[in-house]
Design a protein around this motif. Structure first.
Motif, PDB file in Angstrom:
ATOM      1  N   ALA A 273      85.162  -3.933  33.082  1.00 34.87           N
ATOM      2  CA  ALA A 273      84.207  -4.028  34.185  1.00 34.87           C
ATOM      3  C   ALA A 273      84.003  -2.682  34.863  1.00 34.87           C
ATOM      4  O   ALA A 273      82.886  -2.340  35.271  1.00 34.87           O
ATOM      5  CB  ALA A 273      84.680  -5.063  35.195  1.00 34.87           C
ATOM      6  N   LEU A 274      85.078  -1.892  34.990  1.00 35.11           N
ATOM      7  CA  LEU A 274      84.947  -0.582  35.620  1.00 35.11           C
ATOM      8  C   LEU A 274      84.160   0.375  34.726  1.00 35.11           C
ATOM      9  O   LEU A 274      83.313   1.134  35.211  1.00 35.11           O
ATOM     10  CB  LEU A 274      86.329  -0.011  35.945  1.00 35.11           C
ATOM     11  CG  LEU A 274      86.371   1.300  36.720  1.00 35.11           C
ATOM     12  CD1 LEU A 274      85.585   1.208  38.026  1.00 35.11           C
ATOM     13  CD2 LEU A 274      87.821   1.716  36.993  1.00 35.11           C
ATOM     14  N   ALA A 275      84.415   0.341  33.430  1.00 31.40           N
ATOM     15  CA  ALA A 275      83.627   1.173  32.514  1.00 31.40           C
ATOM     16  C   ALA A 275      82.163   0.732  32.509  1.00 31.40           C
ATOM     17  O   ALA A 275      81.250   1.568  32.436  1.00 31.40           O
ATOM     18  CB  ALA A 275      84.209   1.093  31.102  1.00 31.40           C
ATOM     19  N   ARG A 276      81.936  -0.586  32.595  1.00 31.79           N
ATOM     20  CA  ARG A 276      80.556  -1.082  32.648  1.00 31.79           C
ATOM     21  C   ARG A 276      79.847  -0.585  33.902  1.00 31.79           C
ATOM     22  O   ARG A 276      78.646  -0.276  33.873  1.00 31.79           O
ATOM     23  CB  ARG A 276      80.552  -2.610  32.607  1.00 31.79           C
ATOM     24  CG  ARG A 276      79.173  -3.224  32.449  1.00 31.79           C
ATOM     25  CD  ARG A 276      79.234  -4.740  32.529  1.00 31.79           C
ATOM     26  NE  ARG A 276      80.096  -5.296  31.503  1.00 31.79           N
ATOM     27  CZ  ARG A 276      81.141  -6.076  31.732  1.00 31.79           C
ATOM     28  NH1 ARG A 276      81.474  -6.398  32.977  1.00 31.79           N
ATOM     29  NH2 ARG A 276      81.856  -6.551  30.744  1.00 31.79           N
ATOM     30  N   PHE A 277      80.574  -0.508  35.009  1.00 31.29           N
ATOM     31  CA  PHE A 277      80.011   0.049  36.244  1.00 31.29           C
ATOM     32  C   PHE A 277      79.523   1.476  36.004  1.00 31.29           C
ATOM     33  O   PHE A 277      78.400   1.842  36.390  1.00 31.29           O
ATOM     34  CB  PHE A 277      81.073  -0.001  37.346  1.00 31.29           C
ATOM     35  CG  PHE A 277      80.842   0.934  38.498  1.00 31.29           C
ATOM     36  CD1 PHE A 277      79.932   0.620  39.495  1.00 31.29           C
ATOM     37  CD2 PHE A 277      81.541   2.137  38.585  1.00 31.29           C
ATOM     38  CE1 PHE A 277      79.724   1.478  40.561  1.00 31.29           C
ATOM     39  CE2 PHE A 277      81.334   2.999  39.651  1.00 31.29           C
ATOM     40  CZ  PHE A 277      80.428   2.678  40.643  1.00 31.29           C
ATOM     41  N   TYR A 278      80.358   2.295  35.355  1.00 35.34           N
ATOM     42  CA  TYR A 278      79.942   3.676  35.090  1.00 35.34           C
ATOM     43  C   TYR A 278      78.812   3.731  34.059  1.00 35.34           C
ATOM     44  O   TYR A 278      77.928   4.598  34.150  1.00 35.34           O
ATOM     45  CB  TYR A 278      81.142   4.515  34.631  1.00 35.34           C
ATOM     46  CG  TYR A 278      81.968   5.004  35.794  1.00 35.34           C
ATOM     47  CD1 TYR A 278      81.600   6.134  36.507  1.00 35.34           C
ATOM     48  CD2 TYR A 278      83.107   4.322  36.199  1.00 35.34           C
ATOM     49  CE1 TYR A 278      82.333   6.584  37.586  1.00 35.34           C
ATOM     50  CE2 TYR A 278      83.859   4.758  37.279  1.00 35.34           C
ATOM     51  CZ  TYR A 278      83.464   5.890  37.975  1.00 35.34           C
ATOM     52  OH  TYR A 278      84.195   6.324  39.057  1.00 35.34           O
ATOM     53  N   ARG A 279      78.816   2.819  33.093  1.00 33.92           N
ATOM     54  CA  ARG A 279      77.681   2.748  32.161  1.00 33.92           C
ATOM     55  C   ARG A 279      76.387   2.504  32.921  1.00 33.92           C
ATOM     56  O   ARG A 279      75.361   3.154  32.668  1.00 33.92           O
ATOM     57  CB  ARG A 279      77.914   1.615  31.160  1.00 33.92           C
ATOM     58  CG  ARG A 279      76.778   1.435  30.151  1.00 33.92           C
ATOM     59  CD  ARG A 279      76.764   0.034  29.566  1.00 33.92           C
ATOM     60  NE  ARG A 279      76.457  -0.993  30.574  1.00 33.92           N
ATOM     61  CZ  ARG A 279      76.492  -2.300  30.337  1.00 33.92           C
ATOM     62  NH1 ARG A 279      76.836  -2.751  29.148  1.00 33.92           N
ATOM     63  NH2 ARG A 279      76.175  -3.161  31.308  1.00 33.92           N
TER      64      ARG A 279
END
Length: 383
Positions: A273-279
């Motif tokens: 979810a955190l990587a998706r936020f940065y994506r």
């Protein structure tokens, strides 16, 4: 190693899995997850180990973890999004939206000062309990009444806990919502700043390595005298760094703290979810590209008045520096924020990379912790 690590990697990024698995094999990780997106596509989604060493509960695909100061980038993004939507200027005085703030020589402070740790309010001037910290309006009011410890704008120093209640007050006053509520509605449904009790119950339990693995043994490029000064500060209960990072005093393994929604350090989420936020940041979904370009421009760099080493900030995002050591390919283009104990969230607009790492074994990179660094290095080597 294969039994410890679960998940999937694109074959081109198998080195990331190898680094992740090696950290379990060598005892550097207890439980953790790592996720990477490149060009908007998931290329790494791994997890493994133990979520709670007391019970042996395994780390599952959706085990959330405390990410500490990775929270700051999320809170900053909420404020930047609100500013863009409302037409607010981050260079306007805070008093334009928070009149009560303009006392005790703080009338010149701007939202940009809050986002870049230049406000001079890095610590509360009296003890705060975990119960009190769950009331963002009360925490903001305390800070509004304080006098800065340095002339605002004259230097920068890490606002380890106060950052969230200062920047979060902009979101609260402009939208009527807490940062946590706003984040889940607009930035990501699995980004919990103040998770409900059932999510707090599933959160990975934090642990620390043995004392002999906590000593500062590998300062890397930091001058020995700087490391020595930091070590002295962390032994001095009156030092600014301890006042800024240990008040409120609380355990992040307690539900009271997790559900309290601390907007500088309380983000509970998965690496995915955190990587998706940065994506979604990098691809322009969360902020207009022009806003993100301006928001990730370096605003301050130099000796941090609180941390005592070099730090560098854009508008709420940390940039590569002595407090965020990244491999060479990422240093000129990456932005994001690390969290205490080894977690990291990272974005890169030029290389279209988004990465997150969330461990529950708290280490410090100055003690030889290179987990996040090596995962980032393996990712960039595969591009």
């Amino acid at each position: 190693m294969s039994e410890t690590v679960n998940g999937w990697v694109d074959p081109a990024f198998r080195a990331v899995r190898e680094v992740f698995a090696a950290d379990f094999a060598d005892g550097r990780d207890l439980g953790a997850s790592v996720a990477v997106f490149v060009n908007g596509r998931a290329v790494v989604d791994l997890w493994g180990g133990v979520a709670d060493e007391r019970t042996g509960r395994v780390w599952e695909r959706d085990t959330p973890a405390v990410t500490f100061s990775c929270t700051k980038a999320v809170t900053a993004t909420a404020a930047l999004r609100v500013a863009a939507e409302s037409g607010s200027d981050w260079d306007e005085p805070v008093t334009s939206w928070w009149p009560e703030f303009g006392v005790a020589d703080k009338d010149s402070i701007t939202l940009a000062d809050l986002l870049t740790h230049r406000a001079g309010l890095p610590a509360f001037d009296r003890p705060v309990s975990a119960a009190e910290a769950a009331d963002p309006a009360a925490m903001a009011a305390r800070l509004a009444a304080q006098r800065p410890v340095w002339e605002p704008g004259s230097e920068h120093g890490y606002h380890g806990l106060t950052f969230g209640w200062l920047v979060g007050e902009f979101v609260r006053r402009r939208t009527g919502s807490t940062v946590g509520d706003y984040t889940r509605r607009h930035l990501g449904a699995d980004l919990w700043i103040g998770p409900p009790p059932d999510i707090a119950e599933r959160t990975a339990r934090l642990a620390s390595p043995p004392p002999d693995q906590q000593a500062w043994t590998d300062p890397g490029p930091i001058a020995p005298e700087t490391v020595a000064a930091m070590a002295r500060a962390f032994r001095d209960p009156d030092s600014l760094v301890l006042r800024a990072t240990t008040n409120p005093v609380a355990s992040y393994n307690k539900s009271e703290v997790l559900t309290g929604g601390w907007p500088a350090t309380g983000l509970v989420t998965t690496a995915r979810a955190l990587a998706r936020f940065y994506r979604d940041l990098v691809d322009g979904t969360l902020l207009p590209p022009t806003v993100l370009a301006e928001a990730t421009r370096e605003r301050v760099r130099g000796r941090d008045a609180v941390l005592l080493l070099e730090s560098a900030f854009a508008l709420g995002y940390m940039l590569p520096c002595e407090n965020l050591i990244l491999p060479a390919p990422a240093r000129s283009t990456a932005f994001g924020h690390p969290g205490a104990g080894g977690s990291i969230g990272l974005g890169d607009r030029e290389n279209r990379v988004a990465l997150a790492f969330t461990p529950n074994l708290r280490r410090d990179w100055l003690a030889g912790d290179r987990r996040a660094h090596d995962l980032v290095a393996a990712t960039y080597a595969a591009l």
